[in-house]
Scaffold this active site. Structure first.
Site, PDB file in Angstrom:
ATOM      1  N   PRO A   2     -13.736  -3.740 -13.861  1.00 57.34           N
ATOM      2  CA  PRO A   2     -13.377  -2.575 -13.151  1.00 57.34           C
ATOM      3  C   PRO A   2     -14.531  -1.553 -12.907  1.00 57.34           C
ATOM      4  O   PRO A   2     -14.783  -0.727 -13.285  1.00 57.34           O
ATOM      5  CB  PRO A   2     -12.394  -1.688 -13.932  1.00 57.34           C
ATOM      6  CG  PRO A   2     -12.591  -2.500 -15.272  1.00 57.34           C
ATOM      7  CD  PRO A   2     -13.374  -3.668 -15.239  1.00 57.34           C
ATOM      8  N   GLU A   3     -15.260  -1.808 -11.870  1.00 54.42           N
ATOM      9  CA  GLU A   3     -16.471  -0.658 -11.357  1.00 54.42           C
ATOM     10  C   GLU A   3     -15.604  -0.421  -9.971  1.00 54.42           C
ATOM     11  O   GLU A   3     -14.670  -0.901  -9.644  1.00 54.42           O
ATOM     12  CB  GLU A   3     -17.681  -1.350 -11.077  1.00 54.42           C
ATOM     13  CG  GLU A   3     -18.261  -1.403 -12.796  1.00 54.42           C
ATOM     14  CD  GLU A   3     -19.846  -1.554 -12.446  1.00 54.42           C
ATOM     15  OE1 GLU A   3     -20.398  -1.048 -11.832  1.00 54.42           O
ATOM     16  OE2 GLU A   3     -20.243  -2.090 -13.594  1.00 54.42           O
ATOM     17  N   LYS A  52     -13.117   5.199  -9.825  1.00 61.66           N
ATOM     18  CA  LYS A  52     -12.571   4.163 -10.598  1.00 61.66           C
ATOM     19  C   LYS A  52     -10.942   4.803 -10.888  1.00 61.66           C
ATOM     20  O   LYS A  52     -10.308   4.176 -11.743  1.00 61.66           O
ATOM     21  CB  LYS A  52     -13.131   3.904 -11.822  1.00 61.66           C
ATOM     22  CG  LYS A  52     -14.432   3.308 -11.825  1.00 61.66           C
ATOM     23  CD  LYS A  52     -15.531   3.659 -13.100  1.00 61.66           C
ATOM     24  CE  LYS A  52     -16.857   3.365 -12.918  1.00 61.66           C
ATOM     25  NZ  LYS A  52     -17.787   3.527 -13.880  1.00 61.66           N
ATOM     26  N   ARG A 253     -24.400   3.367 -23.654  1.00 64.82           N
ATOM     27  CA  ARG A 253     -24.176   1.938 -23.202  1.00 64.82           C
ATOM     28  C   ARG A 253     -25.739   1.288 -22.945  1.00 64.82           C
ATOM     29  O   ARG A 253     -26.432   1.858 -22.914  1.00 64.82           O
ATOM     30  CB  ARG A 253     -23.874   2.161 -21.573  1.00 64.82           C
ATOM     31  CG  ARG A 253     -22.674   3.135 -21.395  1.00 64.82           C
ATOM     32  CD  ARG A 253     -21.109   2.579 -21.994  1.00 64.82           C
ATOM     33  NE  ARG A 253     -20.629   1.419 -21.329  1.00 64.82           N
ATOM     34  CZ  ARG A 253     -20.067   1.276 -20.151  1.00 64.82           C
ATOM     35  NH1 ARG A 253     -19.974   2.457 -19.490  1.00 64.82           N
ATOM     36  NH2 ARG A 253     -19.763   0.251 -19.686  1.00 64.82           N
TER      37      ARG A 253
END
Length: 264
Positions: A2-3, A52, A253
DNA sequence: GCTGCATGATGAA
DNA sequence: TCATCCTGCAGCA
């Protein structure tokens, strides 16, 4: 995956199969039982994606707001759907189509004021360029206000909406921007290139259904599974210059870049 | 069968 | 910065 490109594809697909129809809604898992009851039998009018986030609009019901987060997934069945797994938060069905949603971070009904608030904290979406405020100028203005590294800034959905960890690494590589440069110190031409690259990569992601940033391979050529320049490629040399790919942590991240190709 | 990790975001510290 | 939300699956035994 999911980008932003995945979310846009879900919006387009769900609009195509459910809009204009009476939709049966339920929550097999139970955590969205009240909301599903509220939507059950309503007509879906439209589905919109921004970054998103997904917004499902109904005749005579509140907007359904969904954010998949890291785990969330939709599954769509054309006919004879299997029984929903116990984790299925929401099931939507009309005619021969059934959609299951599992693992979303957000699945809620919201009022117009709440929708406005969500939109207000989202930056421009490269997939909506030329509509409303989704412009390179808005992106540049957002960067100009931040001193955090550019690699952290473009993961912030209030700066630019729809970029995730893969597009972050790949778009910075393709524009030769070192991720540690402060956002407000990135030269204007680089900022413009970064926006244009985001538009290109996300649009390609929508059309191909996956993230690929290397040039397309000629027909008949064997395709490698990895179609990326730097993301998770610390064990490989840079595809362009051959130097080792660097990796580290940024904004919590992992991030990957080429110290030679991406100038500081 | 189990463990750890993931393309996300938030709230507490 | 860290823990947490919460699901699926790759990788390993």
């Amino acid at each position: 995956m999911p980008e932003g490109h995945t979310i846009r594809r879900y919006a387009d697909r769900h609009r195509a199969v459910l809009a204009g129809r009476q939709v049966a809604a339920s929550s097999p898992q139970g955590r969205f039982a009240a909301g599903a009851r509220r939507l059950d039998g309503r007509e879906l009018l439209d589905v919109e994606a921004h970054g998103k986030h997904l917004f499902y609009r109904w005749r005579r019901a509140e907007t359904l707001h969904i954010h998949l987060g890291l785990y969330g997934k939709f599954r769509l069945f054309r006919s004879d759907p299997p029984p929903p797994t116990p984790a299925t938060r929401l099931a939507l069905a009309a005619d021969e189509v059934t959609i299951y949603l599992a693992g979303p971070t957000v699945c809620e009904l919201i009022m117009p004021s709440q929708e406005d608030a969500i939109m207000a904290r989202l930056g421009p979406d490269p997939l909506k360029v030329d509509t409303d405020g989704n412009s390179p100028e808005a992106f540049a203005a957002n960067l100009a206000r931040r001193r955090i590294p550019i690699g952290a800034a473009i993961l912030d959905q209030s700066v630019i909406a729809g970029i995730g960890n893969i597009y972050r690494a790949e778009s910075l590589f393709l524009t030769s921007i070192h991720p540690e440069i402060p956002a407000n110190e990135v030269p204007a031409d680089k900022v413009a290139a970064l926006w244009d690259t985001s538009v290109e990569l996300l649009e390609r992601g929508v059309s191909e259904g996956r993230i690929a940033t290397l040039p397309r391979v000629p027909l008949g050529t064997t395709e490698e599974t990895d179609r990326l320049y730097v993301y998770k490629r610390e064990r490989f040399p840079c595809r362009v210059c051959g130097s080792p790919i660097s990796t580290g942590q940024m904004a919590g991240r992992g991030i990957w870049w080429c110290n030679t190709c991406q100038s500081a």
